[in-house]
Design a protein around this motif. Structure first.
Motif, PDB file in Angstrom:
ATOM      1  N   VAL A   1    -127.915  22.663  22.763  1.00  0.00           N
ATOM      2  CA  VAL A   1    -128.553  23.690  23.592  1.00  0.00           C
ATOM      3  C   VAL A   1    -128.086  23.460  25.027  1.00  0.00           C
ATOM      4  O   VAL A   1    -128.236  22.344  25.554  1.00  0.00           O
TER       5      VAL A   1
ATOM      6  N   LEU B   1    -129.658  30.772  14.695  1.00  0.00           N
ATOM      7  CA  LEU B   1    -129.204  29.934  15.822  1.00  0.00           C
ATOM      8  C   LEU B   1    -128.070  30.633  16.572  1.00  0.00           C
ATOM      9  O   LEU B   1    -127.998  30.562  17.810  1.00  0.00           O
TER      10      LEU B   1
ATOM     11  N   PHE C   1    -126.313  21.251  16.255  1.00  0.00           N
ATOM     12  CA  PHE C   1    -126.194  22.210  17.351  1.00  0.00           C
ATOM     13  C   PHE C   1    -126.535  21.579  18.690  1.00  0.00           C
ATOM     14  O   PHE C   1    -127.164  20.511  18.758  1.00  0.00           O
TER      15      PHE C   1
ATOM     16  N   VAL D   1    -136.669  26.604  19.256  1.00  0.00           N
ATOM     17  CA  VAL D   1    -135.401  26.510  20.005  1.00  0.00           C
ATOM     18  C   VAL D   1    -135.318  27.659  21.013  1.00  0.00           C
ATOM     19  O   VAL D   1    -134.924  27.461  22.167  1.00  0.00           O
TER      20      VAL D   1
ATOM     21  N   VAL E   1    -127.359  28.477  22.511  1.00  0.00           N
ATOM     22  CA  VAL E   1    -127.130  27.514  21.419  1.00  0.00           C
ATOM     23  C   VAL E   1    -125.686  27.570  20.939  1.00  0.00           C
ATOM     24  O   VAL E   1    -125.114  28.646  20.802  1.00  0.00           O
TER      25      VAL E   1
END
Ligand code: PLP
Length: 390
Positions: A325, A297, A323, A387, A303
């Motif tokens: 974004v 990540l 997390f 992601v 991120v």
């Protein structure tokens, strides 16, 4: 051993191919727990305790067996195991009684790292007694709750500390042994919310030295239920809210109504599963996947993982993270991941007091992903790819 990938076959709920990072909100159930619950209900043993026929004996034996397994799993005296519908219900019930033992002006310490289940019941108890709750503030940058932040709040009026054994939002596991030692030196009792600790590391209540330890079996591959361990002096001396014919001694004083026998059978099997696999093996497996997830990540430019100092910040953390974004709401990220058959949660996940220190919007929170024993490298790769593609 640091890979348990063959374990996936033990979880019928995983057969649809989804990557299940929603474990912190409830795991899939292990086959032996499913079987134990259904076998109990087929067995004819559904009865009640203290009777003069074999099914009643089986109920008594089940309580002894599941208490023993929980004692072994948590390193604690089995007689202290109280079984209830959930940790929220268990803590709400016991704090009703604790409230009666408080005097106006007494203090309780709670923390901003905690799930609301280990804050609100104490706030209500304090309010009813004219006592005060003082909040120990977590550090939002590091996600940590230093021991001194808690112990600096101690006064001669501090009766209880209610502290997280592991954050269900960002995984942080505070040094509860040091907190409990300092608390007892101050004549203060300690309640540990072990719901997010128990599935991830070996727990030894004897070593922690707390007075209450709460866990929920649906977070460790068992059925929906809560198990509360209570120190023996509280078990006998604290006046319980109970109905007149209910047991006047032991854990039974704290349990409301007829136990869900089938659930006890499921808890027993799930506890045995953890003991058979070994918590050290589960921790090792999860930590490897957690490192991969965290560093993966960090490599995705848009991120931001909250409450960690960097990709190496994995020590004393349950394998759970939050997390954001850039440019997308947590809800939208969760929806996109759902389209890729990757299950995560978004929002505050009931860790409401942690949102402000972490710099998160109270309602929106962040995206939460948790590693469990059945998450392998393949699932982590799928989450990272999903992601990256946003
Ligand atoms: C850390 C933590 N504490 C307490 C709870 C409440 O547990 P229960 O759902 O058994 O009431 C949860 C549930 O998510 C949790 O994650």
């Amino acid at each position: 051993m640091n890979t348990l990938t063959d374990l996936k076959d033990r979880f019928p709920g995983l057969s649809n191919g989804w990557a299940r990072f929603d474990g912190p909100a409830g795991t899939q159930v292990v086959d032996t727990a499913i079987d134990a619950m259904s076998e109990w209900q087929r067995s004819g043993n559904n009865a009640n305790s203290h009777g003069f026929f074999p099914a009643a004996d089986a109920c008594d034996a089940l309580v002894e067996q599941v208490s023993g397994t929980m004692g072994e799993l948590l390193g604690a005296n089995p007689e202290g195991m109280i079984f209830g519908p959930s940790t929220t219900a268990n803590l709400m019930a016991v704090t009703r009684a604790i409230s009666k033992s408080l005097s106006p002006g007494d203090e309780i310490i709670c923390t901003t790292l905690d799930h609301s289940a280990n804050v609100s019941p104490w706030q209500i108890a304090a309010e009813e007694a004219g006592a005060h709750v003082r909040m120990a503030e977590m550090d939002g940058e590091t996600g940590r709750l230093p021991v001194e932040v808690v112990t600096d709040l101690f006064t001669n009026k501090t009766k209880w500390v209610a502290v997280s054994g592991g954050s269900n939002a960002i995984g942080t596991m505070p040094d509860i042994v040091s907190i409990a030692q300092a608390a007892h030196a101050n004549g203060t009792r300690v309640a540990v919310d072990g719901v997010h600790r128990t599935p991830h590391v070996k727990v030894d209540i004897g070593e922690i030295g707390c007075d209450l330890y709460a866990t929920s079996s649906y977070k460790w591959y068992g059925p929906h239920a809560g198990v509360l361990w209570m120190a023996s002096d509280l078990l006998s001396d604290l006046p319980a809210y109970k109905i007149r014919p209910a047991p006047s001694q032991g854990a039974g004083r704290w349990q409301y109504g007829t136990p869900s026998w089938e659930t006890l059978a499921g808890i027993e099997a799930a506890g045995k599963f953890l003991l058979d696999i070994g918590m050290e093996n589960i921790s090792a497996h999860e930590q490897e996947r957690f490192k991969k997830l965290l560093s993966g990540l960090h490599e995705i430019p848009k991120v931001r993982v909250v409450g960690v100092t960097g990709p190496e910040d994995v020590v004393d953390r349950a394998p759970t993270l939050m997390f954001l974004v850039e440019g997308l709401s947590p809800e939208n990220v969760a929806k996109h991941l759902g389209d890729a058959q990757v299950a995560v949660w978004d929002g505050h996940n009931y860790a409401v007091d942690a949102m402000e220190p972490l710099g998160l919007h109270l309602e929106q929170g962040a995206v939460r992903a948790g590693i469990t024993a059945y998450i392998g490298d393949e699932e982590v790769d799928r989450l990272l790819e999903a992601v990256s593609s946003l």
